[in-house]
Design a protein around this motif. Structure first.
Motif, PDB file in Angstrom:
ATOM      1  N   ILE A 148       0.850  -1.189   0.000  1.00  0.00           N
ATOM      2  CA  ILE A 148       0.000   0.000   0.000  1.00  0.00           C
ATOM      3  C   ILE A 148       0.886   1.239   0.000  1.00  0.00           C
ATOM      4  CG2 ILE A 148      -1.808   1.255   1.237  1.00  0.00           C
ATOM      5  CD1 ILE A 148      -2.607  -1.492   2.473  1.00  0.00           C
ATOM      6  N   LEU A 149       0.774   2.045  -1.049  1.00  0.00           N
ATOM      7  CA  LEU A 149       1.600   3.237  -1.207  1.00  0.00           C
ATOM      8  C   LEU A 149       0.728   4.472  -1.076  1.00  0.00           C
ATOM      9  CD1 LEU A 149       3.603   2.003  -4.318  1.00  0.00           C
ATOM     10  CD2 LEU A 149       4.350   1.954  -1.944  1.00  0.00           C
ATOM     11  N   ASP A 150       0.809   5.108   0.070  1.00  0.00           N
ATOM     12  CA  ASP A 150       0.039   6.322   0.323  1.00  0.00           C
ATOM     13  C   ASP A 150       0.823   7.513  -0.212  1.00  0.00           C
ATOM     14  OD1 ASP A 150      -1.385   8.444   1.257  1.00  0.00           O
ATOM     15  OD2 ASP A 150      -1.383   7.857   3.357  1.00  0.00           O
ATOM     16  N   SER A 151       0.275   8.209  -1.226  1.00  0.00           N
ATOM     17  CA  SER A 151       0.996   9.307  -1.876  1.00  0.00           C
ATOM     18  C   SER A 151       1.306  10.449  -0.913  1.00  0.00           C
ATOM     19  CB  SER A 151       0.196   9.848  -3.061  1.00  0.00           C
ATOM     20  OG  SER A 151      -1.064  10.320  -2.625  1.00  0.00           O
ATOM     21  N   SER A 152       0.573  10.548   0.208  1.00  0.00           N
ATOM     22  CA  SER A 152       0.835  11.630   1.163  1.00  0.00           C
ATOM     23  C   SER A 152       2.181  11.447   1.853  1.00  0.00           C
ATOM     24  CB  SER A 152      -0.273  11.705   2.213  1.00  0.00           C
ATOM     25  OG  SER A 152      -0.293  10.537   3.000  1.00  0.00           O
ATOM     26  N   ALA A 153       2.764  10.222   1.778  1.00  0.00           N
ATOM     27  CA  ALA A 153       4.087  10.002   2.375  1.00  0.00           C
ATOM     28  C   ALA A 153       5.141  10.850   1.690  1.00  0.00           C
ATOM     29  CB  ALA A 153       4.461   8.523   2.298  1.00  0.00           C
ATOM     30  N   ALA A 154       4.899  11.179   0.397  1.00  0.00           N
ATOM     31  CA  ALA A 154       5.857  12.018  -0.329  1.00  0.00           C
ATOM     32  C   ALA A 154       5.840  13.446   0.177  1.00  0.00           C
ATOM     33  CB  ALA A 154       5.540  11.986  -1.827  1.00  0.00           C
ATOM     34  N   GLU A 155       4.801  13.801   0.942  1.00  0.00           N
ATOM     35  CA  GLU A 155       4.682  15.167   1.443  1.00  0.00           C
ATOM     36  C   GLU A 155       5.186  15.297   2.881  1.00  0.00           C
ATOM     37  OE1 GLU A 155       0.538  15.934   0.935  1.00  0.00           O
ATOM     38  OE2 GLU A 155       0.587  15.445  -1.192  1.00  0.00           O
ATOM     39  N   VAL A 156       5.742  14.219   3.416  1.00  0.00           N
ATOM     40  CA  VAL A 156       6.258  14.260   4.791  1.00  0.00           C
ATOM     41  C   VAL A 156       7.502  15.143   4.832  1.00  0.00           C
ATOM     42  CG1 VAL A 156       7.286  12.888   6.636  1.00  0.00           C
ATOM     43  CG2 VAL A 156       5.331  11.997   5.372  1.00  0.00           C
ATOM     44  N   SER A 157       7.537  16.081   5.770  1.00  0.00           N
ATOM     45  CA  SER A 157       8.697  16.956   5.892  1.00  0.00           C
ATOM     46  C   SER A 157       9.726  16.325   6.821  1.00  0.00           C
ATOM     47  CB  SER A 157       8.278  18.320   6.438  1.00  0.00           C
ATOM     48  OG  SER A 157       7.853  18.199   7.784  1.00  0.00           O
ATOM     49  N   LEU A 158      10.943  16.845   6.799  1.00  0.00           N
ATOM     50  CA  LEU A 158      11.982  16.325   7.686  1.00  0.00           C
ATOM     51  C   LEU A 158      11.580  16.468   9.146  1.00  0.00           C
ATOM     52  CD1 LEU A 158      15.275  17.603   5.992  1.00  0.00           C
ATOM     53  CD2 LEU A 158      14.396  15.273   6.039  1.00  0.00           C
ATOM     54  N   GLU A 159      10.791  17.520   9.447  1.00  0.00           N
ATOM     55  CA  GLU A 159      10.342  17.735  10.828  1.00  0.00           C
ATOM     56  C   GLU A 159       9.453  16.602  11.320  1.00  0.00           C
ATOM     57  OE1 GLU A 159      10.451  20.096   8.549  1.00  0.00           O
ATOM     58  OE2 GLU A 159      11.938  21.426   9.452  1.00  0.00           O
TER      59      GLU A 159
END
Length: 594
Positions: free
Chosen positions: A310-321
């Motif tokens: 399962i690849l949630d596209s929102s993971a690409a928007e995770v910031s370093l913080e």
């Protein structure tokens, strides 16, 4: 502004106590928010007490937004909501062609440029705290705060609904156990051959299995046929859990349905197949997400085993913080990614969050003035503004061949999905030496042993020493469920201390926790995951040690002398902060510090 500097000034001026500073730093570690924001959220001080000292540090004038409420209320209506939703900026006042803009980071030139382009005004930044921005936007009815408890309640309701639906899927598949072989054959043919099969029992059952996995925040779905049953397991927080077993007779129709969804060859049952599914899933009553599924079909002696990643596209928007890194480790990674050239490697086993870290770095450097090219197998997440290439070895589109093409495309930043062989490693090293920032992953146990692995691949030591900037090893550990965590018993604590070789005296005043298990965490005691990190910054001493046959232990000692914290040490820090348990640190890390 350094975290210690502000904290020390607040203590020195009598605004907070040393004990409060320690608690605020722990809270910052858990949430990833700025220290000043954490102090206000913990009610140790007010914004008006902190702002003057903060302004002194950054050199920008602070303002009291409450004095400009009417002006703010008018101006926020003219701003796009996507600029305001992160609560990092707030329009204060318009003065001719100049816009006074409150910012949590007045040095964010990219944000200033965006606001100037959107509004047409020249931006004059002033300092504001995130808490004040959130309050003013809420008062202006632009962003409605949704309390954590409401979100949690919504998630719980969604999970309960998914469980009810999964129970009905169980009934559907259970009913099929009474089918004769020829009836099952007809059902497969109907599902395989007609579009009218949309409302068929198998389609409904598969949809509900997927919905249940999404609600449980699973990363993988395993459908495994055996001699007398079909087993459905979900990987949740890195651990496989048996969800349900079904009669063996339904194995073929389940794999057939998933093949249809993945656009795979239904008639081929002898060879492995890989495919992809894209679905829009209702996560909560108010939230719909587009989720990709990477599908792998493997023929076994009992039938076809199906694994859906399962690849949630929102993971690409995770910031370093959001990654849970310590401030020092984050600073090192940010410093490395700000360099115009060099190589950054992220290492760890499959499922350790390497791709998420790479995308977080790419998100940070993804500005309009750079050309980003990525070679991936497969492309897991879409990154706006990046040129992403899906590698396919069967047609000769390898990492190495794509890398060669990238170098003719005037790139600034190159991301390679994985350094697998000498050819790919060699081209990546040369790219890093010729003015490109190269990011990639590699499979090694820890950061220091990565150098030995690359030397074994055949990379010349002098090239490797000159190109490497930073190596980061990582693992994913489970976070304690906040609804049922309780203090660890002294007897278990003593065993954990012994296994981890920790001094009981050193941690005598620290409370460690374990997960008891409750309905919110499905009885596991854990909910969610957090990264354990080992960030090795290259320096002259480490570069000088890069020689054929070098021992990883030598590099590890040099890295630790340079301030590197091992994976195990980072895990213990997170256990001290109450985020995870010592038992989990033991599970995820090994004795040599990794």
């Amino acid at each position: 502004m350094a975290r210690k500097k502000l904290g020390e000034k607040l203590v020195k001026n009598g605004i907070i106590t040393q004990e409060q500073l320690v608690k605020a730093v722990e809270y910052q570690y858990k949430t990833g928010r700025k220290l000043a924001t954490c102090i206000v959220e913990l009610e140790f001080a007010t914004s008006s007490q902190i702002l003057p000292l903060l302004a002194e540090e950054v050199g920008f004038k602070p303002v009291n937004p409450h004095a400009y409420f009417e002006s703010i209320k008018e101006l926020v209506q003219l701003m796009p909501k996507d600029l305001l939703e992160n609560c990092d900026i707030l329009p204060i006042e318009k003065d001719g062609n100049k816009l006074i803009l409150g910012m949590t980071d007045p040095f964010d030139l990219e944000m200033i440029d965006r606001v100037q382009m959107v509004t047409g005004f020249a931006v004059s930044p002033v300092l504001l705290m995130k808490n004040d921005i959130e309050e003013m936007l809420e008062k202006s009815s632009v962003i409605k705060k949704q309390s954590t408890s409401i979100k949690e309640e919504e998630e719980q309701n969604t999970l309960e609904k998914a469980e009810r639906e999964f129970a009905s899927a169980t009934d559907i598949l259970g009913d099929l156990s009474t089918f004769e072989d020829y009836e099952m054959e007809k059902l497969v043919e109907r599902d395989e051959g007609t579009e009218e099969a949309d409302q068929g029992p198998i389609i409904e059952a598969v949809d509900k299995i997927i919905s249940h996995a999404i609600a449980l925040k699973a990363s993988d779905i395993h459908i495994e046929p055996f001699d007398d049953e079909v087993r459905v397991r979900f990987r949740v927080d890195g651990i496989l859990h048996l969800i349900k077993t079904f009669p063996k007779v339904v194995a073929r129709v389940l794999s057939a349905r998933i093949k249809i969804m993945s656009d795979l060859n239904i008639a081929e049952r002898r060879l492995p197949q890989d495919g992809r599914i894209k679905l829009k899933i209702k996560i909560t009553p108010t939230q719909v997400k587009e989720i990709d599924f990477r599908v792998s079909i493997l023929p076994t002696i009992y039938g076809e085993k199906v694994v859906m990643r399962i690849l949630d596209s929102s993971a690409a928007e995770v910031s370093l913080e959001d990654l849970g890194m310590s401030q020092e480790d984050k600073r090192k990674l940010e410093s490395a990614s700000d360099r115009p050239y060099g190589m950054i490697l992220i290492t760890g086993p499959t499922g350790s969050g390497k791709s998420t870290t790479l995308y977080s770095v790419l998100q940070r450097v993804n500005k309009g003035d750079v050309n980003i090219s990525t070679a991936e197998d497969p492309v897991e997440y879409r990154l706006k503004g990046a040129n992403q290439v899906m590698c396919k070895e069967s047609i000769g589109l390898t990492f190495a061949s794509v890398l060669r093409s990238f170098l003719r495309q005037d790139p600034d930043i190159i991301m390679v999905g994985e350094v697998r062989d000498e050819e790919t490693a060699g081209i990546a090293v040369k790219a890093a030496l010729t003015g490109h920032l190269v990011l990639s992953t590699i499979h090694t146990n820890d950061a220091p042993s990565t150098i030995q692995r690359l030397l074994d691949m055949g990379i010349e030591p002098y090239l490797l020493a000159s190109s490497l900037v930073l190596i980061q090893a990582q693992r994913l550990g489970r976070k304690l469920c906040k609804f049922c965590k309780e203090e660890e018993s002294p007897s278990q604590l003593a065993l954990s201390f012994e296994a981890l070789k920790l001094s009981a005296e050193k941690y005598k005043d620290v409370k460690f926790y374990k997960g008891k298990g409750c309905p919110r965490c499905s009885g596991t005691g854990y909910k969610g995951r957090i990264g354990f990190y080992e960030v090795m910054e290259m320096n002259d001493a480490i570069r000088a040690s890069v020689k054929p046959g070098v021992n990883s232990e030598i590099i590890r000692e040099l890295a630790k002398a340079n301030g590197m914290q091992t994976l195990r040490e980072d895990g213990v820090r997170k256990a001290v902060a109450g985020i995870t348990s010592l038992e989990e640190v033991l599970r995820v890390t090994i004795e040599n510090g990794s």
